[in-house]
Design a protein around this motif. Sequence first.
Motif, PDB file in Angstrom:
ATOM      1  N   ASP A   1       0.874  -1.272   0.032  1.00 49.73           N
ATOM      2  CA  ASP A   1      -0.088  -0.012   0.040  1.00 49.73           C
ATOM      3  C   ASP A   1       0.907   1.269  -0.139  1.00 49.73           C
ATOM      4  OD1 ASP A   1      -2.604  -1.228   0.093  1.00 49.73           O
ATOM      5  OD2 ASP A   1      -2.151  -1.921   1.929  1.00 49.73           O
ATOM      6  N   ALA A   2       1.862   1.440   0.823  1.00 48.60           N
ATOM      7  CA  ALA A   2       2.874   2.389   0.999  1.00 48.60           C
ATOM      8  C   ALA A   2       3.366   2.512  -0.469  1.00 48.60           C
ATOM      9  CB  ALA A   2       3.758   2.116   2.019  1.00 48.60           C
ATOM     10  N   ARG A   3       3.878   1.575  -1.056  1.00 48.27           N
ATOM     11  CA  ARG A   3       4.654   1.546  -2.421  1.00 48.27           C
ATOM     12  C   ARG A   3       3.964   2.063  -3.219  1.00 48.27           C
ATOM     13  NH1 ARG A   3       8.124  -2.644  -0.054  1.00 48.27           N
ATOM     14  NH2 ARG A   3       6.408  -4.375  -0.562  1.00 48.27           N
ATOM     15  N   ARG A   4       2.649   1.625  -3.418  1.00 46.32           N
ATOM     16  CA  ARG A   4       1.739   2.027  -4.441  1.00 46.32           C
ATOM     17  C   ARG A   4       1.185   3.596  -4.318  1.00 46.32           C
ATOM     18  NH1 ARG A   4      -3.177  -2.018  -6.497  1.00 46.32           N
ATOM     19  NH2 ARG A   4      -4.134  -0.443  -7.990  1.00 46.32           N
ATOM     20  N   LEU A   5       1.169   4.133  -2.892  1.00 46.32           N
ATOM     21  CA  LEU A   5       0.799   5.420  -2.762  1.00 46.32           C
ATOM     22  C   LEU A   5       2.071   6.194  -3.360  1.00 46.32           C
ATOM     23  CD1 LEU A   5      -0.902   7.554  -1.500  1.00 46.32           C
ATOM     24  CD2 LEU A   5       0.088   6.901   0.658  1.00 46.32           C
ATOM     25  N   ALA A   6       2.997   5.872  -3.129  1.00 48.96           N
ATOM     26  CA  ALA A   6       4.254   6.518  -3.529  1.00 48.96           C
ATOM     27  C   ALA A   6       4.248   6.569  -4.891  1.00 48.96           C
ATOM     28  CB  ALA A   6       5.689   5.938  -3.023  1.00 48.96           C
ATOM     29  N   ARG A   7       3.842   5.419  -5.822  1.00 46.12           N
ATOM     30  CA  ARG A   7       4.086   5.648  -7.249  1.00 46.12           C
ATOM     31  C   ARG A   7       2.836   6.559  -7.598  1.00 46.12           C
ATOM     32  NH1 ARG A   7       4.663  -0.046  -6.567  1.00 46.12           N
ATOM     33  NH2 ARG A   7       2.413  -0.641  -6.713  1.00 46.12           N
ATOM     34  N   ALA A   8       1.793   6.586  -7.092  1.00 39.09           N
ATOM     35  CA  ALA A   8       0.723   7.561  -7.410  1.00 39.09           C
ATOM     36  C   ALA A   8       1.145   8.635  -7.163  1.00 39.09           C
ATOM     37  CB  ALA A   8      -0.883   7.130  -6.621  1.00 39.09           C
ATOM     38  N   LEU A   9       1.751   9.242  -6.210  1.00 35.79           N
ATOM     39  CA  LEU A   9       2.172  10.851  -5.958  1.00 35.79           C
ATOM     40  C   LEU A   9       3.454  11.060  -6.429  1.00 35.79           C
ATOM     41  CD1 LEU A   9       1.006  10.629  -2.105  1.00 35.79           C
ATOM     42  CD2 LEU A   9      -0.187  11.295  -3.832  1.00 35.79           C
ATOM     43  N   LYS A  10       3.948  10.216  -7.380  1.00 41.50           N
ATOM     44  CA  LYS A  10       5.416  10.597  -7.875  1.00 41.50           C
ATOM     45  C   LYS A  10       5.569  11.795  -8.610  1.00 41.50           C
ATOM     46  CE  LYS A  10       5.251   7.319 -11.610  1.00 41.50           C
ATOM     47  NZ  LYS A  10       4.999   8.344 -12.964  1.00 41.50           N
ATOM     48  N   ASP A  11       4.414  12.235  -9.415  1.00 45.57           N
ATOM     49  CA  ASP A  11       4.348  13.340 -10.204  1.00 45.57           C
ATOM     50  C   ASP A  11       3.760  14.465  -9.217  1.00 45.57           C
ATOM     51  OD1 ASP A  11       5.547  12.306 -12.204  1.00 45.57           O
ATOM     52  OD2 ASP A  11       3.638  11.396 -13.075  1.00 45.57           O
ATOM     53  N   LEU A  12       3.360  14.486  -8.170  1.00 44.81           N
ATOM     54  CA  LEU A  12       2.593  15.467  -7.409  1.00 44.81           C
ATOM     55  C   LEU A  12       3.669  15.903  -6.171  1.00 44.81           C
ATOM     56  CD1 LEU A  12      -0.173  16.770  -7.456  1.00 44.81           C
ATOM     57  CD2 LEU A  12      -0.736  15.214  -5.654  1.00 44.81           C
ATOM     58  N   LYS A  13       3.896  17.266  -6.100  1.00 44.02           N
ATOM     59  CA  LYS A  13       4.344  17.822  -4.920  1.00 44.02           C
ATOM     60  C   LYS A  13       3.607  17.632  -3.869  1.00 44.02           C
ATOM     61  CE  LYS A  13       5.391  22.075  -4.859  1.00 44.02           C
ATOM     62  NZ  LYS A  13       5.948  23.475  -5.318  1.00 44.02           N
ATOM     63  N   ALA A  14       3.572  16.618  -3.134  1.00 42.27           N
ATOM     64  CA  ALA A  14       2.751  16.343  -1.776  1.00 42.27           C
ATOM     65  C   ALA A  14       3.465  15.966  -0.622  1.00 42.27           C
ATOM     66  CB  ALA A  14       1.906  15.134  -2.453  1.00 42.27           C
ATOM     67  N   PHE A  15       2.490  16.287   0.311  1.00 43.16           N
ATOM     68  CA  PHE A  15       2.800  16.011   1.800  1.00 43.16           C
ATOM     69  C   PHE A  15       1.824  14.878   2.350  1.00 43.16           C
ATOM     70  CE2 PHE A  15       2.504  16.665   6.162  1.00 43.16           C
ATOM     71  CZ  PHE A  15       3.707  16.292   6.826  1.00 43.16           C
ATOM     72  N   VAL A  16       2.288  13.861   2.856  1.00 39.62           N
ATOM     73  CA  VAL A  16       1.511  12.858   3.329  1.00 39.62           C
ATOM     74  C   VAL A  16       1.126  12.889   4.715  1.00 39.62           C
ATOM     75  CG1 VAL A  16       0.841  10.458   3.262  1.00 39.62           C
ATOM     76  CG2 VAL A  16       1.686  11.303   1.282  1.00 39.62           C
ATOM     77  N   ASN A  17       0.026  13.002   5.292  1.00 37.05           N
ATOM     78  CA  ASN A  17      -0.369  13.077   6.744  1.00 37.05           C
ATOM     79  C   ASN A  17      -0.999  11.723   6.939  1.00 37.05           C
ATOM     80  OD1 ASN A  17      -0.451  14.317   8.989  1.00 37.05           O
ATOM     81  ND2 ASN A  17      -2.085  15.785   8.573  1.00 37.05           N
ATOM     82  N   LEU A  18      -0.172  11.004   7.785  1.00 38.12           N
ATOM     83  CA  LEU A  18      -0.613   9.700   8.066  1.00 38.12           C
ATOM     84  C   LEU A  18      -1.209   9.773   9.597  1.00 38.12           C
ATOM     85  CD1 LEU A  18       2.661   7.689   7.316  1.00 38.12           C
ATOM     86  CD2 LEU A  18       0.523   7.643   5.780  1.00 38.12           C
ATOM     87  N   ILE A  19      -2.650   9.200   9.525  1.00 44.67           N
ATOM     88  CA  ILE A  19      -3.410   9.257  10.818  1.00 44.67           C
ATOM     89  C   ILE A  19      -3.893   7.801  11.131  1.00 44.67           C
ATOM     90  CG2 ILE A  19      -5.545  10.361  11.454  1.00 44.67           C
ATOM     91  CD1 ILE A  19      -5.350  11.927   8.654  1.00 44.67           C
ATOM     92  N   PRO A  20      -3.410   7.574  12.397  1.00 39.52           N
ATOM     93  CA  PRO A  20      -4.165   6.350  12.839  1.00 39.52           C
ATOM     94  C   PRO A  20      -5.724   6.377  12.977  1.00 39.52           C
ATOM     95  CG  PRO A  20      -2.545   7.313  14.440  1.00 39.52           C
ATOM     96  CD  PRO A  20      -2.706   8.350  13.471  1.00 39.52           C
TER      97      PRO A  20
END
Length: 337
Positions: free
Chosen positions: A262-281
């Motif tokens: 899931d983490a690797r797939r998310l990274a691939r999806a965001l590779k062309d976007l200048k993004a910051f990921v907020n991880l929330i339990p």
Amino acid sequence: MSYEEVVDAVIKMGLEKYRADQLLDWIYKKRVFAFEGMTNLSREHRALFREKFVLRLPKLLEKKVSKIDKTTKFLYELEDGNTIESVLLFHEGYATACISTQVGCPLRCSFCATGQSGFVRNLTVGEIVGQVLAIENDSKRNIRNVVYMGMGEPFLNYDNVVKSLRILVHPKMKNVGVRRITVSTVGIPEKIVKFADEGLEVRLAISLHAASNEKRDVLVPLNRKYSIEEILQAAKVYQEKTNRRVTIEYILIKEFNDFDEDARRLARALKDLKAFVNLIPVNPTNGEFEKPSQWKMNRFKEILLENGIEAELRQEKGADIEAACGQLRLKNLRAKS
């Protein structure tokens, strides 16, 4: 009312424009919500304003304060008897008001208590702005940070949300810095693109919560209408128009969307976007979802960082007072039924 609307109304009363500035200074800077207390205005002017304007804050029904971190949850009653929630979050050196945009929410995301209570209506501009003023009035604090992350989907109440933002950032009104306001959306592509053209430099957060459409369909029913690919394409257009970084909100759920892939797939999806990921339990509002172990959450974050995606694990706030969106309102509604 917008600044221009207040000025126009004051001029139509036959008064000078600066009287509007005086009125707004009392409301937004001095937090005086009774015309009688506006002592630099004559009795005649105060009487005129009483005729033309209504100053009304939402009524505080219940307040809960966390013993852990002082997070404060407010349950407010509106004029029609409906209730909404707002939250005051404390950080090192500042506090943030988390405000709602709808009574309930029509999107029914499976992890969110707000959706469980159903949707009633959109909030008015005054009801949105009024939450910030009510929190200030109740807490005796000057709010300098605001997040539209409470009950409801802001972009389903688009016009009222945009107008409320213009009021909050206006120098003669609340005067909150644009970089200190965040609007969080579950992802409505056409509204994301439209928002880019508003000229507001506030922060945009997108509640993604999954890296595949199959998993997001389970969490966010609206995903069946707007896929992850469509949402991220809209985010790219937004970024091209504004040159602003986008925050991606990602709720971590044990043994559902917290796997390495899931983490690797998310990274691939965001590779062309200048993004910051907020991880929330995940906040377990219905007993169906559990939060992952600390090790698992740290592992997810590390994979994102290794793949060039900025990420942070959000510190939980108000766990002892059920501070997640909609929990207090849902409890109140069940008590009445």
